[in-house]
Design a protein around this motif. Structure first.
Motif, mmCIF file in Angstrom:
data_model
loop_
_atom_site.group_PDB
_atom_site.id
_atom_site.type_symbol
_atom_site.label_atom_id
_atom_site.label_comp_id
_atom_site.label_asym_id
_atom_site.label_seq_id
_atom_site.Cartn_x
_atom_site.Cartn_y
_atom_site.Cartn_z
ATOM 1 N N GLU A 66 29.549 -16.994 8.146
ATOM 2 C CA GLU A 66 28.272 -17.016 7.969
ATOM 3 C C GLU A 66 27.484 -18.184 8.000
ATOM 4 N N THR A 67 27.922 -19.476 7.769
ATOM 5 C CA THR A 67 27.468 -20.701 8.126
ATOM 6 C C THR A 67 27.325 -20.782 9.686
ATOM 7 N N ASP B 274 36.921 -17.686 7.620
ATOM 8 C CA ASP B 274 36.799 -17.382 6.504
ATOM 9 C C ASP B 274 35.543 -16.934 6.457
ATOM 10 N N ASP B 275 35.013 -15.819 5.653
ATOM 11 C CA ASP B 275 33.603 -15.228 5.518
ATOM 12 C C ASP B 275 32.546 -16.088 5.307
ATOM 13 N N HIS B 276 32.625 -17.163 4.702
ATOM 14 C CA HIS B 276 31.639 -18.217 4.372
ATOM 15 C C HIS B 276 31.463 -19.073 5.420
ATOM 16 N N ASP B 277 32.495 -19.383 6.076
ATOM 17 C CA ASP B 277 32.571 -20.458 7.332
ATOM 18 C C ASP B 277 31.547 -19.500 8.474
#
Length: 145
Positions: free
Chosen positions: A85-86, A80-83
């Motif tokens: 970025e993290t 996922d995009d958020h993962d």
């Protein structure tokens, strides 16, 4: 030879015998500091103390030395995009700390076959059917060389 006495004063060029006598009078050793110089440079010093100080200096240098670690980040292709970025934030933090980073993409077996099919068809290698990922000659066929 160039002689430096125990206080660090340069006594100039003297003979070896005079240098040995001066070291004996001071109760110390005659240590050759720069043997390849013209003339060679010798110093009147306590050899045991010099060795001890050089060992302490080497130990201090080893203590200050930074070891570089290799950090590993594992991801899957459908992240996922958020993962994502993290994980990239963690990679930047590792780089700022001076470490090396190893990124690993983990594919499931079925996705790996589909991915390898997509790569092989885009590079112009032999075409494979969608049903059988590995096209092999049948056992009954003969290989002609």
């Amino acid at each position: 030879m160039q002689l430096i006495d125990a206080e660090g004063v340069n006594r100039g060029v003297v003979s070896i015998n005079d240098a040995l006598l001066a070291a004996e009078d001071a109760g110390m050793d005659l240590v050759e500091i720069v043997p390849h110089a013209q003339p060679p440079v010798c110093k009147i010093a306590d050899l045991g103390k010099m060795k001890y100080q050089s060992q302490k200096k080497a130990a201090e240098a080893r203590k200050r030395q930074k070891t570089i670690e290799i950090k590993e980040i594992k991801m899957r292709p459908n992240i996922d995009d958020h993962d994502y970025e993290t994980k990239m934030k963690a990679v930047r933090r590792f780089f700022d700390e001076g470490d090396k980073v190893k990124l690993t993409l983990r594919f499931a077996a079925a996705r790996w076959r589909i991915w390898s099919l997509a790569c092989s068809s885009s590079t112009g290698s032999r075409k494979r059917s969608a049903k059988s990922p590995r096209s092999r000659p049948s056992r009954s066929s003969k290989v002609v060389r």
